[in-house]
Design a protein around this motif. Structure first.
Motif, PDB file in Angstrom:
ATOM      1  N   LYS A  40      16.853  74.706 -87.212  1.00 44.07           N
ATOM      2  CA  LYS A  40      17.157  76.058 -86.750  1.00 44.07           C
ATOM      3  C   LYS A  40      16.475  77.139 -87.585  1.00 44.07           C
ATOM      4  CE  LYS A  40      21.650  74.533 -85.020  1.00 44.07           C
ATOM      5  NZ  LYS A  40      23.118  74.572 -85.224  1.00 44.07           N
ATOM      6  N   ARG A  41      15.802  76.738 -88.652  1.00 44.79           N
ATOM      7  CA  ARG A  41      15.053  77.670 -89.509  1.00 44.79           C
ATOM      8  C   ARG A  41      15.943  78.802 -90.045  1.00 44.79           C
ATOM      9  NH1 ARG A  41      12.320  73.862 -88.864  1.00 44.79           N
ATOM     10  NH2 ARG A  41      10.146  73.742 -88.223  1.00 44.79           N
ATOM     11  N   ASN A  42      17.137  78.418 -90.502  1.00 48.11           N
ATOM     12  CA  ASN A  42      18.034  79.423 -91.058  1.00 48.11           C
ATOM     13  C   ASN A  42      18.312  79.213 -92.548  1.00 48.11           C
ATOM     14  OD1 ASN A  42      19.622  77.155 -90.902  1.00 48.11           O
ATOM     15  ND2 ASN A  42      21.249  78.073 -89.682  1.00 48.11           N
ATOM     16  N   GLY A  43      17.528  78.349 -93.176  1.00 42.48           N
ATOM     17  CA  GLY A  43      17.648  78.149 -94.616  1.00 42.48           C
ATOM     18  C   GLY A  43      18.746  77.208 -95.049  1.00 42.48           C
ATOM     19  N   ALA A  44      19.345  76.490 -94.109  1.00 43.74           N
ATOM     20  CA  ALA A  44      20.400  75.532 -94.441  1.00 43.74           C
ATOM     21  C   ALA A  44      20.426  74.434 -93.377  1.00 43.74           C
ATOM     22  CB  ALA A  44      21.761  76.228 -94.514  1.00 43.74           C
ATOM     23  N   ILE A  45      20.984  73.296 -93.751  1.00 45.25           N
ATOM     24  CA  ILE A  45      21.035  72.144 -92.851  1.00 45.25           C
ATOM     25  C   ILE A  45      22.486  71.896 -92.451  1.00 45.25           C
ATOM     26  CG2 ILE A  45      20.567  69.672 -92.609  1.00 45.25           C
ATOM     27  CD1 ILE A  45      18.455  70.033 -94.861  1.00 45.25           C
ATOM     28  N   ASP A  46      22.777  71.960 -91.153  1.00 47.91           N
ATOM     29  CA  ASP A  46      24.127  71.644 -90.702  1.00 47.91           C
ATOM     30  C   ASP A  46      24.207  70.155 -90.374  1.00 47.91           C
ATOM     31  OD1 ASP A  46      23.178  71.208 -88.049  1.00 47.91           O
ATOM     32  OD2 ASP A  46      23.578  73.279 -87.475  1.00 47.91           O
ATOM     33  N   PHE A  47      25.395  69.702 -89.990  1.00 49.67           N
ATOM     34  CA  PHE A  47      25.588  68.266 -89.809  1.00 49.67           C
ATOM     35  C   PHE A  47      24.733  67.703 -88.683  1.00 49.67           C
ATOM     36  CE2 PHE A  47      28.179  64.606 -88.171  1.00 49.67           C
ATOM     37  CZ  PHE A  47      27.936  63.765 -89.250  1.00 49.67           C
ATOM     38  N   GLY A  48      24.623  68.429 -87.578  1.00 48.48           N
ATOM     39  CA  GLY A  48      23.806  67.948 -86.474  1.00 48.48           C
ATOM     40  C   GLY A  48      22.349  67.794 -86.867  1.00 48.48           C
ATOM     41  N   GLU A  49      21.836  68.770 -87.599  1.00 44.98           N
ATOM     42  CA  GLU A  49      20.447  68.695 -88.074  1.00 44.98           C
ATOM     43  C   GLU A  49      20.279  67.527 -89.033  1.00 44.98           C
ATOM     44  OE1 GLU A  49      18.953  73.326 -88.180  1.00 44.98           O
ATOM     45  OE2 GLU A  49      20.485  72.708 -89.621  1.00 44.98           O
ATOM     46  N   PHE A  50      21.265  67.330 -89.886  1.00 47.02           N
ATOM     47  CA  PHE A  50      21.235  66.254 -90.875  1.00 47.02           C
ATOM     48  C   PHE A  50      21.121  64.890 -90.192  1.00 47.02           C
ATOM     49  CE2 PHE A  50      23.707  63.438 -93.831  1.00 47.02           C
ATOM     50  CZ  PHE A  50      22.862  63.512 -94.923  1.00 47.02           C
ATOM     51  N   VAL A  51      21.964  64.660 -89.198  1.00 44.10           N
ATOM     52  CA  VAL A  51      21.971  63.373 -88.504  1.00 44.10           C
ATOM     53  C   VAL A  51      20.702  63.177 -87.684  1.00 44.10           C
ATOM     54  CG1 VAL A  51      23.151  61.952 -86.778  1.00 44.10           C
ATOM     55  CG2 VAL A  51      24.490  63.260 -88.451  1.00 44.10           C
ATOM     56  N   ARG A  52      20.319  64.205 -86.933  1.00 41.89           N
ATOM     57  CA  ARG A  52      19.130  64.081 -86.079  1.00 41.89           C
ATOM     58  C   ARG A  52      17.863  63.859 -86.910  1.00 41.89           C
ATOM     59  NH1 ARG A  52      22.233  68.058 -83.422  1.00 41.89           N
ATOM     60  NH2 ARG A  52      22.811  67.445 -81.290  1.00 41.89           N
ATOM     61  N   SER A  53      17.762  64.530 -88.037  1.00 40.45           N
ATOM     62  CA  SER A  53      16.569  64.395 -88.872  1.00 40.45           C
ATOM     63  C   SER A  53      16.547  63.060 -89.601  1.00 40.45           C
ATOM     64  CB  SER A  53      16.499  65.551 -89.882  1.00 40.45           C
ATOM     65  OG  SER A  53      16.412  66.793 -89.220  1.00 40.45           O
ATOM     66  N   LEU A  54      17.699  62.629 -90.117  1.00 37.92           N
ATOM     67  CA  LEU A  54      17.761  61.335 -90.796  1.00 37.92           C
ATOM     68  C   LEU A  54      17.477  60.184 -89.844  1.00 37.92           C
ATOM     69  CD1 LEU A  54      20.747  61.129 -93.329  1.00 37.92           C
ATOM     70  CD2 LEU A  54      18.307  60.835 -93.784  1.00 37.92           C
ATOM     71  N   SER A  55      17.760  60.395 -88.574  1.00 34.00           N
ATOM     72  CA  SER A  55      17.601  59.325 -87.597  1.00 34.00           C
ATOM     73  C   SER A  55      16.186  58.757 -87.572  1.00 34.00           C
ATOM     74  CB  SER A  55      17.977  59.833 -86.204  1.00 34.00           C
ATOM     75  OG  SER A  55      17.793  58.832 -85.225  1.00 34.00           O
ATOM     76  N   VAL A  56      15.196  59.615 -87.837  1.00 39.85           N
ATOM     77  CA  VAL A  56      13.807  59.155 -87.789  1.00 39.85           C
ATOM     78  C   VAL A  56      13.531  58.128 -88.879  1.00 39.85           C
ATOM     79  CG1 VAL A  56      12.776  60.878 -89.321  1.00 39.85           C
ATOM     80  CG2 VAL A  56      11.430  59.961 -87.434  1.00 39.85           C
ATOM     81  N   PHE A  57      14.354  58.121 -89.936  1.00 40.75           N
ATOM     82  CA  PHE A  57      14.167  57.173 -91.034  1.00 40.75           C
ATOM     83  C   PHE A  57      14.965  55.879 -90.835  1.00 40.75           C
ATOM     84  CE2 PHE A  57      13.276  61.346 -92.797  1.00 40.75           C
ATOM     85  CZ  PHE A  57      12.103  61.122 -93.498  1.00 40.75           C
ATOM     86  N   HIS A  58      15.718  55.803 -89.757  1.00 48.17           N
ATOM     87  CA  HIS A  58      16.519  54.611 -89.480  1.00 48.17           C
ATOM     88  C   HIS A  58      15.596  53.443 -89.121  1.00 48.17           C
ATOM     89  CE1 HIS A  58      19.609  51.994 -87.840  1.00 48.17           C
ATOM     90  NE2 HIS A  58      20.536  52.845 -88.276  1.00 48.17           N
ATOM     91  N   PRO A  59      15.910  52.243 -89.589  1.00 47.37           N
ATOM     92  CA  PRO A  59      15.080  51.075 -89.232  1.00 47.37           C
ATOM     93  C   PRO A  59      14.928  50.864 -87.731  1.00 47.37           C
ATOM     94  CG  PRO A  59      16.498  50.526 -91.076  1.00 47.37           C
ATOM     95  CD  PRO A  59      16.939  51.891 -90.595  1.00 47.37           C
ATOM     96  N   ARG A  60      15.903  51.326 -86.952  1.00 50.25           N
ATOM     97  CA  ARG A  60      15.811  51.150 -85.497  1.00 50.25           C
ATOM     98  C   ARG A  60      15.082  52.290 -84.802  1.00 50.25           C
ATOM     99  NH1 ARG A  60      21.340  49.370 -86.139  1.00 50.25           N
ATOM    100  NH2 ARG A  60      22.071  51.460 -85.571  1.00 50.25           N
ATOM    101  N   ALA A  61      14.704  53.329 -85.528  1.00 49.49           N
ATOM    102  CA  ALA A  61      14.020  54.469 -84.899  1.00 49.49           C
ATOM    103  C   ALA A  61      12.644  54.047 -84.379  1.00 49.49           C
ATOM    104  CB  ALA A  61      13.872  55.604 -85.899  1.00 49.49           C
ATOM    105  N   PRO A  62      12.232  54.548 -83.228  1.00 47.12           N
ATOM    106  CA  PRO A  62      10.913  54.201 -82.672  1.00 47.12           C
ATOM    107  C   PRO A  62       9.790  54.609 -83.616  1.00 47.12           C
ATOM    108  CG  PRO A  62      12.282  55.308 -81.028  1.00 47.12           C
ATOM    109  CD  PRO A  62      12.996  55.460 -82.338  1.00 47.12           C
ATOM    110  N   GLU A  63       8.767  53.799 -83.653  1.00 46.11           N
ATOM    111  CA  GLU A  63       7.612  54.102 -84.511  1.00 46.11           C
ATOM    112  C   GLU A  63       6.989  55.439 -84.139  1.00 46.11           C
ATOM    113  OE1 GLU A  63       3.503  52.153 -84.285  1.00 46.11           O
ATOM    114  OE2 GLU A  63       4.435  51.105 -85.980  1.00 46.11           O
ATOM    115  N   SER A  64       7.007  55.775 -82.855  1.00 43.44           N
ATOM    116  CA  SER A  64       6.407  57.033 -82.411  1.00 43.44           C
ATOM    117  C   SER A  64       7.086  58.234 -83.067  1.00 43.44           C
ATOM    118  CB  SER A  64       6.497  57.164 -80.888  1.00 43.44           C
ATOM    119  OG  SER A  64       7.854  57.115 -80.452  1.00 43.44           O
ATOM    120  N   GLU A  65       8.416  58.153 -83.279  1.00 44.70           N
ATOM    121  CA  GLU A  65       9.130  59.239 -83.941  1.00 44.70           C
ATOM    122  C   GLU A  65       8.720  59.353 -85.402  1.00 44.70           C
ATOM    123  OE1 GLU A  65      13.334  59.000 -83.488  1.00 44.70           O
ATOM    124  OE2 GLU A  65      13.262  58.963 -81.289  1.00 44.70           O
TER     125      GLU A  65
END
Length: 217
Positions: free
Chosen positions: A84-109
């Motif tokens: 959201k570019r507001n200088g802080a990370i909320d829970f939704g942003e935290f989960v959605r962003s961390l998801s790309v590092f999950h072993p099950r995340a698609p390689e394209s992500e």
């Protein structure tokens, strides 16, 4: 001392955050993993300021146990998490962003996130100076030192392999092809412990609470 009592943390999520089921449907996490991330988020978001958000100082403290350490790599990751570019990370942003590092995340992500990480100016291209800045930042983050000549060689070789159009910059299409040929580019894009997040937290999280020495460093 923690931010919340251990007898109350099970199945808790940060106040006002998004529904775990909805977040699980959007990401590579299971519902149980999202709930565990809620506990992790609570700990990080109150390590300095109890506002229910992770600010940049708390983000740095989690990674380095030092909220004052300057590093382009960490700043860039924080910026990408701060959707959201507001200088802080909320829970939704935290989960959605961390998801790309999950072993099950698609390689394209993972490839797309890595591209945005190196595209410092957000132009849709990776240019030589941007790649050099990130290589230096990654070396600094790892406490490694290479001569300027070696760093320049890394940059030159990368462009020789990735810049198939020969225009002095790497676009997303070229980056995708380069990543497919060079799997080492994505080796830091998977965090295996995210598969075990319901069992235990990574050590840096358990040590992320602030003490006087941290604040003075």
């Amino acid at each position: 001392m923690g931010c919340f009592s251990s007898k109350h943390i099970k199945h808790m999520q940060p106040e006002g955050c998004e529904d775990p089921v909805a977040l699980a449907n959007e990401t590579s996490f299971t519902v149980n993993e999202v709930e565990a991330l809620g506990e992790l988020f609570k700990k990080l978001s109150c390590s300095i300021s109890k506002d229910g958000l992770i600010n940049k100082e708390e983000f740095k403290l989690a990674l380095f146990r030092n909220s004052n350490k300057q590093n382009l790599f960490v700043d860039r990751v924080f910026d990408l998490f701060d959707i959201k570019r507001n200088g802080a990370i909320d829970f939704g942003e935290f989960v959605r962003s961390l998801s790309v590092f999950h072993p099950r995340a698609p390689e394209s992500e993972k490839i797309g996130f890595a591209f945005r990480l190196y595209d410092l100016r957000c132009t849709g291209f990776i240019e030589p100076d941007e790649l050099k800045e990130m290589v230096l930042a990654l070396l600094n983050e790892s406490d490694l030192e290479l001569t300027g000549e070696v760093v320049q060689t890394i940059v030159d070789r990368t462009f020789a392999q990735a810049d198939s159009k020969g225009d002095g910059k790497i676009d997303l299409e070229e980056w995708i092809e380069f990543a497919k040929r060079s799997p080492y580019l994505l080796r830091n894009m998977t965090l295996p412990y995210l598969m075990d997040i319901t069992v235990s937290f990574p050590s840096f999280v358990m040590n992320s609470e602030v003490n006087e020495a941290d604040m003075r460093s």
